[in-house]
Scaffold this motif. Structure first.
Motif, PDB file in Angstrom:
ATOM      1  N   PRO A 295       0.814  -1.213   0.000  1.00  0.00           N
ATOM      2  CA  PRO A 295       0.000   0.000   0.000  1.00  0.00           C
ATOM      3  C   PRO A 295       0.851   1.269   0.000  1.00  0.00           C
ATOM      4  N   TYR A 296       0.205   2.372  -0.338  1.00  0.00           N
ATOM      5  CA  TYR A 296       0.848   3.673  -0.213  1.00  0.00           C
ATOM      6  C   TYR A 296       1.100   3.984   1.261  1.00  0.00           C
ATOM      7  N   MET A 297       2.270   4.543   1.526  1.00  0.00           N
ATOM      8  CA  MET A 297       2.641   4.956   2.882  1.00  0.00           C
ATOM      9  C   MET A 297       3.112   6.411   2.820  1.00  0.00           C
ATOM     10  N   ARG A 298       3.261   7.024   3.984  1.00  0.00           N
ATOM     11  CA  ARG A 298       3.778   8.389   4.051  1.00  0.00           C
ATOM     12  C   ARG A 298       4.859   8.478   5.112  1.00  0.00           C
ATOM     13  N   GLU A 299       5.910   9.188   4.764  1.00  0.00           N
ATOM     14  CA  GLU A 299       6.998   9.427   5.706  1.00  0.00           C
ATOM     15  C   GLU A 299       7.574  10.815   5.451  1.00  0.00           C
ATOM     16  N   ASN A 300       7.512  11.659   6.472  1.00  0.00           N
ATOM     17  CA  ASN A 300       8.012  13.040   6.361  1.00  0.00           C
ATOM     18  C   ASN A 300       7.427  13.774   5.160  1.00  0.00           C
ATOM     19  N   GLY A 301       6.116  13.611   4.942  1.00  0.00           N
ATOM     20  CA  GLY A 301       5.444  14.304   3.854  1.00  0.00           C
ATOM     21  C   GLY A 301       5.610  13.653   2.506  1.00  0.00           C
ATOM     22  N   GLN A 302       6.394  12.585   2.432  1.00  0.00           N
ATOM     23  CA  GLN A 302       6.630  11.906   1.155  1.00  0.00           C
ATOM     24  C   GLN A 302       5.729  10.684   1.050  1.00  0.00           C
ATOM     25  N   LYS A 303       4.949  10.623  -0.013  1.00  0.00           N
ATOM     26  CA  LYS A 303       4.101   9.466  -0.270  1.00  0.00           C
ATOM     27  C   LYS A 303       4.885   8.478  -1.127  1.00  0.00           C
ATOM     28  N   TYR A 304       4.846   7.211  -0.734  1.00  0.00           N
ATOM     29  CA  TYR A 304       5.590   6.202  -1.496  1.00  0.00           C
ATOM     30  C   TYR A 304       4.868   4.868  -1.404  1.00  0.00           C
ATOM     31  N   THR A 305       5.218   3.970  -2.290  1.00  0.00           N
ATOM     32  CA  THR A 305       4.664   2.619  -2.276  1.00  0.00           C
ATOM     33  C   THR A 305       5.523   1.734  -1.402  1.00  0.00           C
ATOM     34  N   SER A 306       4.899   1.130  -0.411  1.00  0.00           N
ATOM     35  CA  SER A 306       5.637   0.201   0.437  1.00  0.00           C
ATOM     36  C   SER A 306       6.080  -1.002  -0.382  1.00  0.00           C
ATOM     37  N   TRP A 308       7.311  -3.650   1.212  1.00  0.00           N
ATOM     38  CA  TRP A 308       7.244  -4.760   2.161  1.00  0.00           C
ATOM     39  C   TRP A 308       6.020  -5.578   1.754  1.00  0.00           C
ATOM     40  N   MET A 309       6.245  -6.624   0.966  1.00  0.00           N
ATOM     41  CA  MET A 309       5.140  -7.431   0.446  1.00  0.00           C
ATOM     42  C   MET A 309       4.694  -8.387   1.541  1.00  0.00           C
ATOM     43  N   THR A 310       3.756  -7.947   2.341  1.00  0.00           N
ATOM     44  CA  THR A 310       3.420  -8.691   3.541  1.00  0.00           C
ATOM     45  C   THR A 310       1.918  -8.886   3.680  1.00  0.00           C
ATOM     46  N   ASN A 311       1.532  -9.578   4.730  1.00  0.00           N
ATOM     47  CA  ASN A 311       0.124  -9.770   5.036  1.00  0.00           C
ATOM     48  C   ASN A 311      -0.536  -8.408   5.266  1.00  0.00           C
ATOM     49  N   PRO A 312      -1.630  -8.102   4.560  1.00  0.00           N
ATOM     50  CA  PRO A 312      -2.269  -6.792   4.726  1.00  0.00           C
ATOM     51  C   PRO A 312      -2.685  -6.482   6.157  1.00  0.00           C
ATOM     52  N   LEU A 313      -2.883  -7.503   6.981  1.00  0.00           N
ATOM     53  CA  LEU A 313      -3.267  -7.250   8.366  1.00  0.00           C
ATOM     54  C   LEU A 313      -2.114  -6.673   9.182  1.00  0.00           C
ATOM     55  N   LYS A 314      -0.917  -6.648   8.621  1.00  0.00           N
ATOM     56  CA  LYS A 314       0.198  -5.965   9.280  1.00  0.00           C
ATOM     57  C   LYS A 314       0.224  -4.484   8.927  1.00  0.00           C
ATOM     58  N   THR A 315      -0.543  -4.101   7.924  1.00  0.00           N
ATOM     59  CA  THR A 315      -0.648  -2.685   7.519  1.00  0.00           C
ATOM     60  C   THR A 315      -2.121  -2.365   7.280  1.00  0.00           C
ATOM     61  N   THR A 316      -2.951  -2.713   8.245  1.00  0.00           N
ATOM     62  CA  THR A 316      -4.401  -2.667   8.053  1.00  0.00           C
ATOM     63  C   THR A 316      -4.908  -1.273   7.687  1.00  0.00           C
ATOM     64  N   GLU A 317      -4.384  -0.258   8.343  1.00  0.00           N
ATOM     65  CA  GLU A 317      -4.872   1.099   8.083  1.00  0.00           C
ATOM     66  C   GLU A 317      -4.652   1.488   6.630  1.00  0.00           C
ATOM     67  N   GLU A 318      -3.449   1.202   6.115  1.00  0.00           N
ATOM     68  CA  GLU A 318      -3.124   1.595   4.745  1.00  0.00           C
ATOM     69  C   GLU A 318      -3.695   0.617   3.724  1.00  0.00           C
ATOM     70  N   SER A 319      -3.746  -0.676   4.072  1.00  0.00           N
ATOM     71  CA  SER A 319      -4.151  -1.696   3.104  1.00  0.00           C
ATOM     72  C   SER A 319      -5.659  -1.900   3.034  1.00  0.00           C
ATOM     73  N   CYS A 320      -6.333  -1.780   4.157  1.00  0.00           N
ATOM     74  CA  CYS A 320      -7.749  -2.163   4.225  1.00  0.00           C
ATOM     75  C   CYS A 320      -8.686  -0.986   4.487  1.00  0.00           C
ATOM     76  N   LEU A 321      -8.315  -0.149   5.445  1.00  0.00           N
ATOM     77  CA  LEU A 321      -9.243   0.882   5.916  1.00  0.00           C
ATOM     78  C   LEU A 321      -9.395   2.049   4.955  1.00  0.00           C
ATOM     79  N   LYS A 322      -8.596   2.091   3.902  1.00  0.00           N
ATOM     80  CA  LYS A 322      -8.786   3.137   2.890  1.00  0.00           C
ATOM     81  C   LYS A 322     -10.052   2.861   2.067  1.00  0.00           C
ATOM     82  N   CYS A 323     -10.480   1.595   2.057  1.00  0.00           N
ATOM     83  CA  CYS A 323     -11.687   1.222   1.318  1.00  0.00           C
ATOM     84  C   CYS A 323     -12.813   0.779   2.235  1.00  0.00           C
ATOM     85  N   HIS A 324     -12.480   0.075   3.307  1.00  0.00           N
ATOM     86  CA  HIS A 324     -13.497  -0.483   4.202  1.00  0.00           C
ATOM     87  C   HIS A 324     -13.759   0.461   5.374  1.00  0.00           C
TER      88      HIS A 324
END
Length: 430
Positions: A295-306, A308-324
């Protein structure tokens, strides 16, 4: 200046300072989505280290694939030596006579692609085609020089020149000159073309799926030259792919091995993640692998694509809650339920298939002939294919619960048919 005017002036000054700060944060330092293209020396493009300084956010997130923490649901994960054979002992019977009965571990993160490949007990005797999805060395060096010639070479010869830093990395998914997503696995390109899809002229969103799909799929090696091919022609489900193999569409390829007990000609499913996802509710909504796993992440105002190809439940806010709009807890509970139900049914299917192999062996020991057992062997071949299609897939049901449950149901049904048919043969022949 009156007292009231002084108060108003003070308030205005505070507002100017405050909103000026906000403007600076929003305008002068926005959530920048642009990535400045860096020139990577050609001789270093296959490695990962050369990209470290040019793309630090992406590189640092990619290195998080070294993480070996358990999966949030308990399925999958990256622990070294976490063996499927221990968790699901029926696999030892189902793969009897094949190398997967020797070692079959959970996949670790993409950063381990090279070391785990080189150290697997299944490696001896393999061919160069096995590196097709392990490094862009296959394409940028071998394929560009001599096409599929590398595919039929001994694996030791094919992987010999690949340096440790050149296994799966940036150039595996990105054109090192432009950093655009690229699909270069020629077997996947050709197989999709037979379905009328030109993956390299696909939309950017579709490419965000295809760049993963080119490796996360079911495949086989062509008999004549060892090149990679995919059984997509009839459809993207387990039944259609089984029919592809049964109909002779795979050419000279008919089986992976003969089962040691049942003597049935067996197929080994790979990891049909793409096919499972392709007809899912997420695919229908245009949600790709990248949206959930990178998912897209943000660090110091910079938006980037993570990366880290991982289970979405480890990045739930960015992976899931943007739609759900459900809570993170509700989403995790839903995923957990799907995983639990899938694993239970997968175990039942695998155990029933194992019993089918043993039943055929018992019939052989009792004197049943190859002719009498021909139908039973075809039934167990099909039953195991459906079970393995699910067991080899990486989503534990979540990528497409309906398709997965139907496939496991087919496996259990075919395995029971095999057992009943074999028992009838024995009763009729003794």
């Amino acid at each position: 200046m009156s007292k009231l005017q002084k108060i108003l002036t003070g308030i205005i000054a505070v507002c100017v300072v405050f909103f000026g700060f906000v403007v600076v944060r929003i305008v002068a330092a926005p959530n920048d989505t642009s990535v400045k293209l860096a020139k990577i020396p050609q001789e270093k493009q296959l490695g990962k280290e050369a990209y470290k300084d040019a793309y630090p956010l992406e590189y640092n997130s990619f290195m998080k694939n070294n993480d070996t923490s358990p999966s949030p649901t308990g399925y999958g994960g990256a622990q070294e030596g976490n063996s499927h054979l221990t968790e699901q002992p029926e696999m030892v019977e189902n793969f009897k006579g094949y190398k997967f009965a020797i070692q079959y571990d959970d996949d670790r993160g993409h950063t381990y692609a090279g070391v785990d490949f080189k150290n697997t007990k299944r490696l001896p005797g393999q061919k160069g085609n096995c590196i097709t999805c392990k490094s862009s060395y296959m394409y940028d060096v071998y394929y560009k020089q001599s096409g599929w010639d590398y595919a039929s070479k001994p694996i030791e010869e094919a992987m010999g020149p690949i340096e440790d830093d050149q296994w799966f990395g940036c150039s595996t998914c990105h054109d090192p000159e432009t950093m655009e997503l690229r699909v270069y696995q020629q077997g996947f390109i050709d197989s999709m073309a037979r379905r009328g899809i030109d993956v390299n002229n696909a939309s950017h969103n579709d490419k965000r799926a295809y760049v993963c799909a080119q490796c996360h799929n079911e495949y086989y090696f062509m008999k004549e030259d060892g090149r990679v091919n995919h059984p997509f022609d009839n459809g993207l489900d387990a039944e259609s792919e089984y029919q592809f193999y049964q109909s002779g569409q795979a050419g000279g390829f008919t089986q992976d091995w003969i089962h040691a007990d049942s003597k049935a000609p067996m197929l080994k499913a790979q990891h049909p993640d793409f096919e499972t996802w392709a007809t899912s509710v997420h695919a229908d909504a245009g949600v790709t692998c990248v949206d959930c796993h990178m998912p897209y992440m943000r660090e110091n105002g910079q938006k980037y694509t993570s990366h880290w190809m991982t289970n979405p439940l480890k990045t739930t806010e960015e992976s899931c809650l943007k739609c759900h709009d459900e809570s993170a807890e509700t989403l995790k509970a839903r995923v957990q339920t799907i995983g639990d139900n899938t694993f239970k049914l997968q175990r039942i299917a695998g155990q029933t298939v194992a019993q089918a192999h043993k039943t055929i062996k018992a019939a052989m020991d009792a004197g049943a002939t190859d002719e009498q057992l021909a139908e039973s062997r075809q039934l167990v071949r099909e039953a195991q294919w459906y079970w393995d299609w699910v067991a080899a897939e990486n989503g534990m049901g979540f990528h497409n619960p309906d398709k997965i449950m139907r496939t496991l149901g087919l496996s259990i049904d075919k395995a029971h048919q095999c057992i009943e048919k074999t028992n009838a043969v024995v009763k009729g022949s003794l």
